[in-house]
Design an enzyme around this catalytic site. Structure first.
Site, PDB file in Angstrom:
ATOM      1  N   HIS A   1       0.819  -1.221   0.000  1.00 59.56           N
ATOM      2  CA  HIS A   1       0.000   0.000   0.000  1.00 59.56           C
ATOM      3  C   HIS A   1       0.851   1.268   0.000  1.00 59.56           C
ATOM      4  O   HIS A   1       0.326   2.372  -0.204  1.00 59.56           O
ATOM      5  CB  HIS A   1      -0.941   0.004   1.207  1.00 59.56           C
ATOM      6  CG  HIS A   1      -2.286   0.566   0.903  1.00 59.56           C
ATOM      7  ND1 HIS A   1      -2.489   1.609   0.019  1.00 59.56           N
ATOM      8  CD2 HIS A   1      -3.520   0.237   1.363  1.00 59.56           C
ATOM      9  CE1 HIS A   1      -3.777   1.904  -0.041  1.00 59.56           C
ATOM     10  NE2 HIS A   1      -4.427   1.086   0.759  1.00 59.56           N
TER      11      HIS A   1
ATOM     12  N   ASP B   1      -2.144   1.925  -4.825  1.00 60.62           N
ATOM     13  CA  ASP B   1      -3.417   2.285  -4.220  1.00 60.62           C
ATOM     14  C   ASP B   1      -4.460   1.214  -4.514  1.00 60.62           C
ATOM     15  O   ASP B   1      -4.369   0.479  -5.505  1.00 60.62           O
ATOM     16  CB  ASP B   1      -3.910   3.631  -4.748  1.00 60.62           C
ATOM     17  CG  ASP B   1      -3.001   4.784  -4.336  1.00 60.62           C
ATOM     18  OD1 ASP B   1      -2.383   4.666  -3.258  1.00 60.62           O
ATOM     19  OD2 ASP B   1      -2.914   5.773  -5.082  1.00 60.62           O
TER      20      ASP B   1
END
Length: 450
Positions: free
Chosen positions: A422, A426
């Site tokens: 992450h 995204d």
């Protein structure tokens, strides 16, 4: 008589220490020149160490699982002549192949849908080479012995005056008691007849002779297993990946009915070309989708703070071997057609399982795919192959009824998982990437379109 100290030589590639994974000699053994004395594992490969002299082993550096620094004493050998370290013969060449035991028949079974690679995650993600380093190996804590089993209280004896001829039970209960070897006179009941529930209670709580559980598994002795070699490398890499990478996983369902039909047609007309499984078709779809999502095919140097988006797809393929999980790499997957991919998948998987994979074939991946084949389950949450930023996990194909308009039809469905870093990827990008894969896989003719 003289003593010769055999020091661990410089194996190269910046290696500072190696782990003892096997001793082939013991103190007191008589050995000959060029005889194999130990197997040492680095982050790159397992290396066979051979004795440069003949003599008797008088000291060993440590136990299996210990780390030995380059230049430190590995073995002390008592020789017959006055031989110094400087006068010792040149060391025999070391072998730098990853060693794996021959695969069992069960491990070499091939899933029709997923192919000869038999990749898997086995409770996690693959362990690539090179692997994350550790801090050396101390002894593994011994497992404590299980506490003694508490004796079960004997059952309440049957009511007085209750003879066998007076025991009431249905024919089904009597037949079951006979099959289990239970005397109905020994079974306690709160009613005027023995029921199935009474037999169940008897099996749970025992007879006067102790616990009665026909066909039950017996407890085995505790077995402490030292975590060494490939297993330790896998453990270190998984720990580093979970410690450094904030994972998230996205899963979507894909209708592969048309893809499976096309695959069957291609196999029926393949000629001398290799048989296609699902995996090369999935890899082809990944390679077509990557140009639109370059952040997926990347490596993150978190210490330097640099993300490198790779132009070529060097696809790691998690493969289960007798030695543990390895990740052979399909180089430039984007330049290969589906039959070339199938051939390379089979070659690399066989090399990994038999211990013949070269060091360069086990490192440098930019993206990894991992599958449990027919054991794929509903969904997986694979651990990222650090320093990559994504790992893709196809799951098992199942047939289910689905609605097409107002009609219900039979369809072949497969869930596809992707875990991402992450810090780099995204959630929107991961979902959009899988949606593009879904488009290619549900309309497979697009895989062959320019």
């Amino acid at each position: 008589m003289a003593r010769f100290t055999f020091k661990l030589p410089d194996i190269g590639e910046g290696i500072s220490e190696a782990e003892i994974v096997a001793w082939h000699v013991a103190v007191g053994d008589r050995i000959e020149e060029d005889q194999q004395i130990a197997d040492m594992m680095t982050d790159k490969a397992t290396v066979e160490m051979e004795s440069p002299v003949s003599g008797v082993v008088v000291e060993l550096a440590g136990e299996v699982g210990d780390q030995v620094s380059i230049g430190a004493a590995l073995v002390v050998i008592e020789t017959e002549g006055d031989l110094s370290a400087e006068e010792a013969p040149a060391l025999a060449p070391v072998t730098t192949e990853l060693k794996a035991a021959p695969p069992s028949a069960e491990q070499t079974e091939v899933a029709e849908q997923y192919g000869a690679e038999n990749p898997g995650v086995r409770g996690g993600a693959p362990s690539p080479l090179p692997l994350a380093g550790g801090d050396g190996g101390g002894p593994v804590p011994q497992t404590q012995s299980s506490p003694a089993k508490t004796a079960l209280p004997p059952p309440t004896p049957p009511a007085s005056g209750r003879g066998v001829e007076k025991i009431l039970a249905s024919p089904a209960v009597r037949a079951r008691a006979t099959d289990l070897g239970i005397d109905l006179a020994d079974v306690k009941t709160d009613s005027d007849r023995v029921r199935h529930a009474d037999l169940d209670a008897y099996l749970r709580y025992g007879s006067g002779e102790g616990y009665h559980a026909p066909h039950a598994s017996r407890a085995r002795a505790d077995e402490p297993i030292k975590v060494i070699g490939m297993r330790r490398k896998i453990a270190e890499n998984m720990q580093a990946a979970k410690r450094h990478i904030p994972h998230f996983t996205y899963v979507d369902e894909i209708d592969v009915t048309a893809l499976e039909a096309m695959r069957a047609d291609l196999n029926d007309n393949r000629g001398a070309r290799p048989k296609l499984t699902m995996l090369p078709l999935l890899i082809a779809a990944i390679c077509k989708a990557i140009p639109d999502f370059p952040m997926i095919n990347a490596r993150y140097d978190d210490e330097g703070g640099v993300v490198t988006r790779h132009g070529a797809v060097h696809l790691g393929m998690a493969t289960q071997t007798p030695a543990g999980l390895m990740v052979p790499v399909i180089r430039d997957a984007q330049d290969r057609n589906v039959w070339q991919l199938a051939s390379e998948i089979g070659r690399l998987a066989e090399a990994a399982r038999t211990g013949k994979a070269k060091v360069e074939e086990l490192s440098g991946s930019t993206l990894t795919i991992t599958s449990l084949g027919p054991l794929g389950g509903i969904a997986t949450t694979p651990v990222i192959n650090r320093p990559e930023v994504a790992i893709i996990g196809p799951n098992k194909i199942v047939e289910r009824p689905v609605f097409v308009g107002d009609e219900i039809v039979r369809a072949k469905l497969m869930n596809l998982s992707i875990s991402c870093d992450h810090r780099v990827v995204d959630g929107w990008d991961a979902a959009s990437f899988v949606q593009l894969l879904k488009k290619y896989l549900e309309t497979p003719v697009l895989l062959f379109a320019d």
